[in-house]
Design an enzyme around this catalytic site. Structure first.
Site, PDB file in Angstrom:
ATOM      1  N   MET A   1       0.665  -1.154   0.075  1.00 59.33           N
ATOM      2  CA  MET A   1      -0.003   0.104  -0.058  1.00 59.33           C
ATOM      3  C   MET A   1       1.018   1.280   0.098  1.00 59.33           C
ATOM      4  SD  MET A   1      -2.719   0.977   2.859  1.00 59.33           S
ATOM      5  CE  MET A   1      -1.426   1.128   4.160  1.00 59.33           C
TER       6      MET A   1
ATOM      7  N   SER B   1       3.572  -6.908   2.061  1.00 58.54           N
ATOM      8  CA  SER B   1       2.258  -6.445   2.718  1.00 58.54           C
ATOM      9  C   SER B   1       1.045  -6.704   1.885  1.00 58.54           C
ATOM     10  CB  SER B   1       2.308  -5.067   2.853  1.00 58.54           C
ATOM     11  OG  SER B   1       1.235  -4.590   3.727  1.00 58.54           O
ATOM     12  N   GLN B   2       0.138  -6.012   1.308  1.00 58.20           N
ATOM     13  CA  GLN B   2      -0.930  -6.526   0.593  1.00 58.20           C
ATOM     14  C   GLN B   2      -0.645  -6.988  -0.575  1.00 58.20           C
ATOM     15  OE1 GLN B   2      -3.047  -2.747   0.228  1.00 58.20           O
ATOM     16  NE2 GLN B   2      -2.277  -2.446  -1.870  1.00 58.20           N
TER      17      GLN B   2
ATOM     18  N   ASP C   1       5.031  -5.544  14.506  1.00 54.28           N
ATOM     19  CA  ASP C   1       4.330  -4.735  13.638  1.00 54.28           C
ATOM     20  C   ASP C   1       3.194  -4.144  14.166  1.00 54.28           C
ATOM     21  OD1 ASP C   1       2.662  -4.227  11.190  1.00 54.28           O
ATOM     22  OD2 ASP C   1       3.363  -6.067  10.417  1.00 54.28           O
TER      23      ASP C   1
ATOM     24  N   HIS D   1       6.601  -3.579  10.703  1.00 56.31           N
ATOM     25  CA  HIS D   1       6.118  -3.791   9.280  1.00 56.31           C
ATOM     26  C   HIS D   1       7.131  -3.439   8.267  1.00 56.31           C
ATOM     27  CE1 HIS D   1       2.801  -5.027   6.805  1.00 56.31           C
ATOM     28  NE2 HIS D   1       2.812  -4.202   5.897  1.00 56.31           N
TER      29      HIS D   1
END
Length: 276
Positions: free
Chosen positions: A35, A109-110, A227, A259
């Site tokens: 993101m 991540s995503q 995170d 993260h």
């Protein structure tokens, strides 16, 4: 870091095919950013590409860009329907001649769950190993903070999620809503999540998804132990991956740090072996 020795046993040269003037080609790598990021940021995906190419000379690395510019790539990480993004990526991979023999994939991540959707939906060209670094495979319920300079965008996203993450308009146009998993609205999530509930088989079993995912040689999932961006930081498994686990195909790694914070040493020690 200690220098690599230059002396290589003759047998190893022969095993690699170097004795006959041929070297085994490195398996190509496809990476998908998270993101608020882009394909080619020198501090993120560009940095990762350089880490890989530094240790695996000649490897082809495709860092996925969604859109015609870096600005669009960043915007699409917030606002483009994830199913459309996955279709776009599947088209890119199918058209790339470097990938026709197969590839490894690494999502950040995503990008981790998005590449899992690619593995489940688009088996050609074949994905060999999927490495998910900080992915949210069971979704998120909370939006603690935002990357980079995206605070205003993220404030707006929080308002939209609060107003109705599972309304059609929000689902269609807000990426984070498409993997929003509200434990207090489980029925709404299962019925109205247009992305995550589908790839997680929560509306019924898609045998093709299951077959395609099980075709992976390895599925590596990395969790950041400190995170502060992903909430919750732990993903539950509802995909029926017991057979993959018994076959030694599932790998779970934990890394100290926030993260997507990791060192070159950790990357080289724990991730690079899966790409070689």
């Amino acid at each position: 870091m200690a220098a690599l020795g230059l002396a290589v046993p003759a047998l190893l040269w022969l095993c690699l095919g170097l004795g006959s003037g041929r070297a085994m080609a490195a398996v190509p790598l496809v990476i998908w950013h998270g993101m608020g990021d882009s394909c080619c940021n020198p501090l993120s995906m560009g940095y990762v590409r350089d880490l890989v190419q530094r240790r695996i000379p000649g490897i082809y690395v495709l860092s996925l860009r969604i859109g015609s510019s870096l600005v669009q790539d960043v915007e699409n990480s917030f606002f483009m329907n994830v199913n459309d993004q996955v279709r776009e990526v599947c088209s890119q991979l199918a058209k790339d001649p470097h990938l026709k023999g197969g590839y490894n994939a690494m999502g950040f991540s995503q990008g981790g769950q998005f590449l899992r959707a690619v593995a489940q939906r688009c088996p050609s060209p074949p994905m060999f190993t999927l490495i998910s670094i900080g992915g949210q495979h069971q979704g998120v319920y909370g939006f603690p903070r935002c990357p980079g300079e995206s605070s205003q965008i993220c404030d707006w996203i929080r308002k939209m999620l609060d107003l109705g993450a599972y309304t059609q308009a929000v689902q269609e146009h807000l990426v984070q809503a498409q993997y929003w998993h509200d434990p207090l609205k489980e029925e709404d999530y299962r019925k109205k999540s247009i992305f995550l509930a589908d790839i997680n088989q929560e509306r019924g079993i898609n045998e093709t998804y299951k077959k395609n995912l099980m075709a992976l040689k390895k599925f590596v999932m990395v969790k950041f132990l400190n995170d502060t961006m992903v909430d919750p930081p732990i993903s539950e498994d509802r995909l029926g991956l017991q057979q993959m686990d018994k076959a030694g195909k599932l790998v779970f790694l934990g890394v100290e740090g926030d993260h997507l914070h990791f060192t070159e040493e950790w990357f080289y020690t724990h991730i690079l072996p899966f790409l070689q």
